[in-house]
Motif scaffolding. Structure first.
Motif, mmCIF file in Angstrom:
data_model
loop_
_atom_site.group_PDB
_atom_site.id
_atom_site.type_symbol
_atom_site.label_atom_id
_atom_site.label_comp_id
_atom_site.label_asym_id
_atom_site.label_seq_id
_atom_site.Cartn_x
_atom_site.Cartn_y
_atom_site.Cartn_z
ATOM 1 N N GLU A 1 45.560 48.937 45.649
ATOM 2 C CA GLU A 1 44.267 48.757 45.107
ATOM 3 C C GLU A 1 43.104 49.793 44.810
ATOM 4 O OE1 GLU A 1 40.578 45.348 45.025
ATOM 5 O OE2 GLU A 1 42.374 45.108 46.411
ATOM 6 N N PRO A 2 42.762 50.551 45.991
ATOM 7 C CA PRO A 2 41.540 51.500 45.870
ATOM 8 C C PRO A 2 41.857 52.406 44.871
ATOM 9 C CG PRO A 2 42.010 50.992 48.241
ATOM 10 C CD PRO A 2 43.076 50.480 47.432
ATOM 11 N N THR B 1 50.424 56.534 51.208
ATOM 12 C CA THR B 1 50.931 55.406 50.956
ATOM 13 C C THR B 1 50.243 54.589 49.807
ATOM 14 O OG1 THR B 1 52.032 54.889 53.053
ATOM 15 C CG2 THR B 1 52.043 53.231 51.382
ATOM 16 N N SER B 2 49.127 54.607 49.933
ATOM 17 C CA SER B 2 48.140 53.848 48.990
ATOM 18 C C SER B 2 48.141 54.660 47.626
ATOM 19 C CB SER B 2 46.927 53.810 49.252
ATOM 20 O OG SER B 2 45.963 53.423 48.315
ATOM 21 N N ASP C 1 34.249 48.337 50.569
ATOM 22 C CA ASP C 1 33.444 47.126 50.140
ATOM 23 C C ASP C 1 33.657 47.114 48.810
ATOM 24 O OD1 ASP C 1 31.848 49.754 51.304
ATOM 25 O OD2 ASP C 1 30.575 48.102 51.989
ATOM 26 N N ASP C 2 34.386 47.801 48.233
ATOM 27 C CA ASP C 2 34.747 47.640 46.609
ATOM 28 C C ASP C 2 36.056 46.806 46.317
ATOM 29 O OD1 ASP C 2 32.252 49.181 45.738
ATOM 30 O OD2 ASP C 2 33.049 50.925 46.425
ATOM 31 N N VAL C 3 36.888 46.553 47.355
ATOM 32 C CA VAL C 3 38.168 46.154 47.043
ATOM 33 C C VAL C 3 38.302 44.981 48.136
ATOM 34 C CG1 VAL C 3 38.855 48.537 46.601
ATOM 35 C CG2 VAL C 3 39.304 48.100 48.920
ATOM 36 N N ALA D 1 39.913 53.236 41.055
ATOM 37 C CA ALA D 1 39.446 54.554 40.773
ATOM 38 C C ALA D 1 40.050 54.918 39.266
ATOM 39 C CB ALA D 1 39.767 55.401 41.881
ATOM 40 N N LEU D 2 41.316 54.784 39.212
ATOM 41 C CA LEU D 2 41.840 55.413 38.030
ATOM 42 C C LEU D 2 41.420 54.324 36.612
ATOM 43 C CD1 LEU D 2 45.679 55.643 39.404
ATOM 44 C CD2 LEU D 2 44.271 57.421 38.446
#
Length: 217
Positions: free
Chosen positions: A147-148, A174-175, A137-139, A152-153
């Motif tokens: 992106e996720p 991969t992410s 929901d956040d991305v 977070a970073l």
């Protein structure tokens, strides 16, 4: 502790939820007389974002609803199913989250929605241990896009080389790799067949991961 922060995946890494995802999809597909065995379905779709799975299933079986509608229906069914049959935690998941959170900030980076992930974490009394939680929901672009993990970073104010991501699938791996993190994979019975060769380290379970993260413990 080897890193300044540890970022955990959710499905298949902390929670054994593949069976519930399978059951939810079968309920969605039942009106169209589409069935899969659990083994075949989970082997193909483990770690695949729900919307991508919906696109594949729609095209393969010529389903009338849009992929977005199939995705939304599956998410609703999953939340209802999980409320009745709570997914169990993976071996050592509760301990590794609790112990790691006392040593450094931890984050959850998941392709699940808040409605899917947060009630499970709350039930097992793990929710409050996470400094940062990034759900789909956040991305705008979920895994395998970076992106996720980048989000977070940024929330942790940690550079990629200072953190490690713990994943179980090619999609999540991969992410995390594209976001620049050190990566650890803990394959499960379904994701073990995927190409996880990009991972920096591979372990059989979370207990072994923790022993590697905290060699002094």
């Amino acid at each position: 502790m080897r890193f300044q922060a540890v970022l955990f995946d959710f499905d298949g890494t902390l929670v054994d939820s593949e069976a519930l995802h399978y059951q939810s999809w079968m309920k969605v597909l039942a009106p169209y007389q589409v069935t899969y065995t659990e083994h075949d379905f989970c082997d193909e779709f483990s770690g695949v974002p729900t919307l991508k799975a919906a696109h594949i299933l729609k095209e393969r079986h010529q389903l009338a609803p849009s992929a977005g509608d199939l995705c939304d229906e599956k998410n609703v069914v999953f939340v209802a199913t999980a409320a009745e049959v709570l997914p169990r935690l993976m071996h050592f998941a509760k301990q590794v989250v609790e112990l790691t959170s006392t040593r450094c900030p931890i984050a959850l980076v998941t392709g699940s929605s808040k409605a899917e992930a947060l009630p499970v974490l709350r039930h097992y009394r793990l929710l409050e241990l996470f400094s940062v939680i990034v759900c789909k929901d956040d991305v705008e672009q979920p895994k395998p896009h970076p992106e996720p993990y980048r989000k977070a970073l940024a929330a942790l104010n940690i550079a990629p080389h200072e953190a490690v991501a713990i994943e179980d699938t090619y999609t999540g791996l991969t992410s995390a790799k594209e976001a620049g993190l050190t990566t650890v994979v803990v394959p499960n019975m379904h994701s073990a067949k995927q190409d996880l060769s990009l991972a920096d380290h591979s372990f059989t379970d979370l207990e072994a991961v923790f022993d590697w993260l905290c060699p002094e413990s």
